[in-house]
Scaffold this active site. Structure first.
Site, PDB file in Angstrom:
ATOM      1  N   TYR A  68      18.915 -13.699   7.705  1.00  0.00           N
ATOM      2  CA  TYR A  68      18.502 -12.264   7.879  1.00  0.00           C
ATOM      3  C   TYR A  68      19.096 -11.682   6.760  1.00  0.00           C
ATOM      4  CZ  TYR A  68      16.002  -8.018   9.579  1.00  0.00           C
ATOM      5  OH  TYR A  68      15.358  -7.076   9.348  1.00  0.00           O
ATOM      6  N   SER A  90      15.873  -0.170  12.220  1.00  0.00           N
ATOM      7  CA  SER A  90      17.485   1.070  12.505  1.00  0.00           C
ATOM      8  C   SER A  90      17.985   0.966  11.458  1.00  0.00           C
ATOM      9  CB  SER A  90      18.977   0.254  13.062  1.00  0.00           C
ATOM     10  OG  SER A  90      18.671  -0.953  14.371  1.00  0.00           O
ATOM     11  N   GLU A 142       7.808 -11.273  13.705  1.00  0.00           N
ATOM     12  CA  GLU A 142       8.324 -12.206  14.502  1.00  0.00           C
ATOM     13  C   GLU A 142       7.832 -12.228  15.865  1.00  0.00           C
ATOM     14  OE1 GLU A 142      12.445 -10.815  14.424  1.00  0.00           O
ATOM     15  OE2 GLU A 142      12.293 -10.920  12.423  1.00  0.00           O
ATOM     16  N   LYS A 156       9.825  -3.573   6.826  1.00  0.00           N
ATOM     17  CA  LYS A 156       9.214  -5.178   6.183  1.00  0.00           C
ATOM     18  C   LYS A 156       7.956  -5.726   6.697  1.00  0.00           C
ATOM     19  CE  LYS A 156      14.430  -6.346   6.118  1.00  0.00           C
ATOM     20  NZ  LYS A 156      15.401  -5.166   5.872  1.00  0.00           N
ATOM     21  N   LYS A 163       9.149  -6.718  16.275  1.00  0.00           N
ATOM     22  CA  LYS A 163      10.355  -5.986  15.206  1.00  0.00           C
ATOM     23  C   LYS A 163      10.892  -4.915  15.634  1.00  0.00           C
ATOM     24  CE  LYS A 163      12.196  -7.029  10.932  1.00  0.00           C
ATOM     25  NZ  LYS A 163      13.065  -7.154  11.605  1.00  0.00           N
ATOM     26  N   SER A 174      14.153  -1.533   9.579  1.00  0.00           N
ATOM     27  CA  SER A 174      13.661  -2.834   8.778  1.00  0.00           C
ATOM     28  C   SER A 174      12.153  -3.168   9.776  1.00  0.00           C
ATOM     29  CB  SER A 174      14.669  -3.985   9.673  1.00  0.00           C
ATOM     30  OG  SER A 174      15.442  -3.848   8.950  1.00  0.00           O
TER      31      SER A 174
END
Length: 375
Positions: free
Chosen positions: A160, A328, A282, A78, A325, A75
């Site tokens: 999420y 996995s 984040e 992203k 961030k 991820s």
């Protein structure tokens, strides 16, 4: 165990060795506890990169890990998807405030008439699930979205979701006029100067592509899925991911629209507990508060719906203290974090999916250690 270190541009050997000692003290116990075959750690301090490599990329042939070994980053992908969408806005191809259905005719007349691109990109569309149901195919993707019924009003809850940010990236690519994979591999990655970064690892680089290892210890790599490229499909090296982290702190020399796009991904849109949601990334106010960062990366935040508190206006990118961030796949675990004000950052890539709290704690220890050294 193979251990290699590399440094670039550091003026003081004693400081380099102290950083190496910090990294080794952090990484070795984690590898032992979680039976991780290989780990690549990359640290940037004031623009100077340092690489620390442990173990093997493949247990079958004993290939050692290097800073050019290619790992799946799950991820963390992203953040690249967010950068592409932000770039699309900077060049006038889309507006994050527009309804998602404006960009995909098959969604018109559905709930997506009232869901913005920004809500898709920040997981606040109304409760899209973490994963697509098993029976959804690429051909049936639009039908799935049309028939989906939200649990919440848009912009009220964060859940999420790969289908949420996956559609966000898909629609950005639609507006840029080319398939997502092509835009990433032929445009964005080259613009960022990332020679080891791929959606589809080419045959010539397969020898550098690590094998991940499952819970049972079997070699594994990520398989195809609906909107997988957009949500978790990037494969990269610690050297490339560290460069991306560095560009997120100082993007001098990049195309101006791309520079603005990267900065815009650090905009804070709303808060959930101590975590502020950016675009892909984040954010946290206090870079020294490990408890906050652990709470923001907890299962409570990742797997449950949470009410959100939107900022009005959105928070300026410079207000972020620590940006991170995690990512996995079934065989890999990855984490990236940086503190813009101190110009320090860390990347940890492993070919086993080990617990997120261990990654966050390890990275925080390395960041604190790096920040304490007078490079």
């Amino acid at each position: 165990m193979f251990v290699t270190c590399a440094y670039a541009g550091a003026p003081n050997q004693a400081h380099r060795e102290r950083l190496r000692a910090v990294v080794e003290d952090v990484v070795r116990p984690i590898m032992d506890e979680h039976d991780i075959p290989g780990v690549a750690v990359a640290v940037t301090v004031g623009g100077s990169p340092y690489f620390f490599n442990f173990g093997v990329a493949s247990r079958d042939d004993g290939r050692g890990v290097s800073e050019r070994t290619i790992f799946e980053i799950g991820s963390i992908s992203k953040t690249f998807t967010a950068t592409l969408a932000s770039y699309a806005q900077e060049v006038g191809a889309l507006s994050l405030s527009d309804p998602a259905s404006d960009y995909l005719p098959g969604l018109r007349g559905s709930r997506f008439d009232g869901i913005s691109l920004l809500e898709l990109g920040t997981y606040t569309a109304g409760g899209l699930p973490l994963q697509f149901p098993d029976n959804v195919t690429a051909q049936g993707m639009t039908s799935y979205y049309r028939n989906w019924r939200p649990d919440f009003a848009p912009a009220t809850h964060r859940r999420y979701s790969n289908p949420s940010i996956g559609l966000f990236g898909f629609l950005a690519a639609e507006r840029l006029g080319k398939p997502f994979d092509e835009l990433m591999e032929a445009k964005l990655f080259p613009m960022l100067g990332l020679p080891d970064t791929y959606i589809r690892v080419p045959t010539a680089r397969m020898k550098d592509y690590a094998f991940g290892y499952s819970k049972e210890g079997k070699p594994i790599r990520v398989g195809p899925g609906v909107l997988d490229s957009e949500a978790y499909g990037v494969k990269t090296s610690s050297a490339d991911l560290l460069r991306f982290v560095e560009l997120n702190m100082t993007s001098a020399g990049l195309d101006e629209a791309l520079r603005r796009a990267i900065k815009a991904t650090h905009t804070g849109y709303y808060r959930v507990g101590a975590m502020t949601q950016g675009l892909g990334w984040e954010l946290y106010d206090d870079p020294d508060d490990l408890k906050q960062v652990l709470a923001g990366n907890s299962a409570e935040i990742a797997y449950k719906p949470n009410k959100v508190e939107w900022f009005s206006p959105a928070r300026h990118p410079r207000e972020a203290g620590l940006i991170n961030k995690t990512g996995s796949t079934n065989g890999f675990g990855a984490y990236a974090a940086f503190i813009p004000a101190k110009k320090i950052g860390v990347v940890i890539l492993a070919n086993r999916n080990y617990p997120i709290p261990a990654r966050v704690t390890a990275a925080h220890r390395i960041l604190i250690g790096a920040g304490a050294l007078p490079f």
